[in-house]
Design a protein around this motif. Structure first.
Motif, PDB file in Angstrom:
ATOM      1  N   LYS A  85      -6.220   1.756 -16.817  1.00  0.00           N
ATOM      2  CA  LYS A  85      -6.791   0.938 -15.740  1.00  0.00           C
ATOM      3  C   LYS A  85      -8.236   1.377 -15.557  1.00  0.00           C
ATOM      4  O   LYS A  85      -8.526   2.410 -14.963  1.00  0.00           O
ATOM      5  N   GLN A  90      -8.236  -6.578 -14.579  1.00  0.00           N
ATOM      6  CA  GLN A  90      -8.128  -6.551 -16.041  1.00  0.00           C
ATOM      7  C   GLN A  90      -7.292  -7.746 -16.469  1.00  0.00           C
ATOM      8  O   GLN A  90      -6.259  -8.051 -15.879  1.00  0.00           O
ATOM      9  N   GLU A 105       0.477  -3.455 -13.002  1.00  0.00           N
ATOM     10  CA  GLU A 105      -0.414  -2.592 -12.212  1.00  0.00           C
ATOM     11  C   GLU A 105      -1.662  -2.225 -13.008  1.00  0.00           C
ATOM     12  O   GLU A 105      -2.662  -1.801 -12.437  1.00  0.00           O
ATOM     13  N   ILE A 106      -1.607  -2.361 -14.314  1.00  0.00           N
ATOM     14  CA  ILE A 106      -2.751  -2.055 -15.175  1.00  0.00           C
ATOM     15  C   ILE A 106      -3.414  -3.333 -15.660  1.00  0.00           C
ATOM     16  O   ILE A 106      -4.610  -3.519 -15.500  1.00  0.00           O
ATOM     17  N   ASP A 108      -3.714  -7.056 -15.073  1.00  0.00           N
ATOM     18  CA  ASP A 108      -3.420  -7.990 -13.983  1.00  0.00           C
ATOM     19  C   ASP A 108      -3.006  -9.378 -14.466  1.00  0.00           C
ATOM     20  O   ASP A 108      -2.054  -9.952 -13.950  1.00  0.00           O
ATOM     21  N   GLU A 129       2.280  -9.346 -17.388  1.00  0.00           N
ATOM     22  CA  GLU A 129       1.091  -9.695 -16.614  1.00  0.00           C
ATOM     23  C   GLU A 129       1.370 -10.974 -15.813  1.00  0.00           C
ATOM     24  O   GLU A 129       2.297 -11.714 -16.123  1.00  0.00           O
TER      25      GLU A 129
END
Length: 150
Positions: A85, A90, A105-106, A108, A129
């Motif tokens: 992240k 992202q 969470e990393i 998006d 995602e």
């Protein structure tokens, strides 16, 4: 067509196959970062992933607002890098309409073309995602004709 008074563009290239980076940076204001996995760093556990740590540190130092991956599944280097992240937002686009598997969470968003996907409610269940679709009734890739009629 981004307003260059508002947007700064940095291209990040992972050279996995000893292929030179394409000439992405066509504007003098653009930046191109190239990362390669140093074969010498495969010696031991302490140095094996230094290329990844160095890439993460350099990109984090850019303090990006958005990190947009054109594709994450065609190479192992960029796929491993995608699990970091490094920007508040992202997103990844569709080299192939297949999830990266990176947790939401990393990563998006996954930006895909509706013409390559199942019906939205079915398609979104296949992505880690959040799926965002470009209209399916038009092509959105930039195309410059290279052959003239004469």
């Amino acid at each position: 067509e981004l307003d260059r008074d508002v947007f700064e563009i940095t291209y990040i290239f992972f050279a996995e196959q000893k292929v030179p980076a394409a000439k992405f940076a066509t504007d003098a204001r653009d930046t191109l970062l190239t990362f390669t996995k140093d074969e010498k760093s495969n010696g031991g556990p302490a140095t094996r992933h230094m290329w990844l740590q160095q890439a993460q540190a350099q990109v984090a130092a850019l303090d990006l607002d958005i990190l947009y991956f054109l594709d994450c599944t065609m190479g192992s280097h960029v796929h491993r890098f995608a699990f970091s992240k490094l920007a508040p937002v992202q997103a990844v686009s569709h080299g192939h309409p297949v999830t990266t598997g990176v947790p939401r969470e990393i990563m998006d968003y996954y930006i895909s073309w509706a013409g390559a996907e199942l019906e939205y409610d079915k398609a979104r269940r296949h992505y880690t995602e959040e799926l965002k679709l470009l209209p399916g009734d038009t092509l959105h890739q930039y195309y410059e004709e290279r052959v003239t009629p004469d």
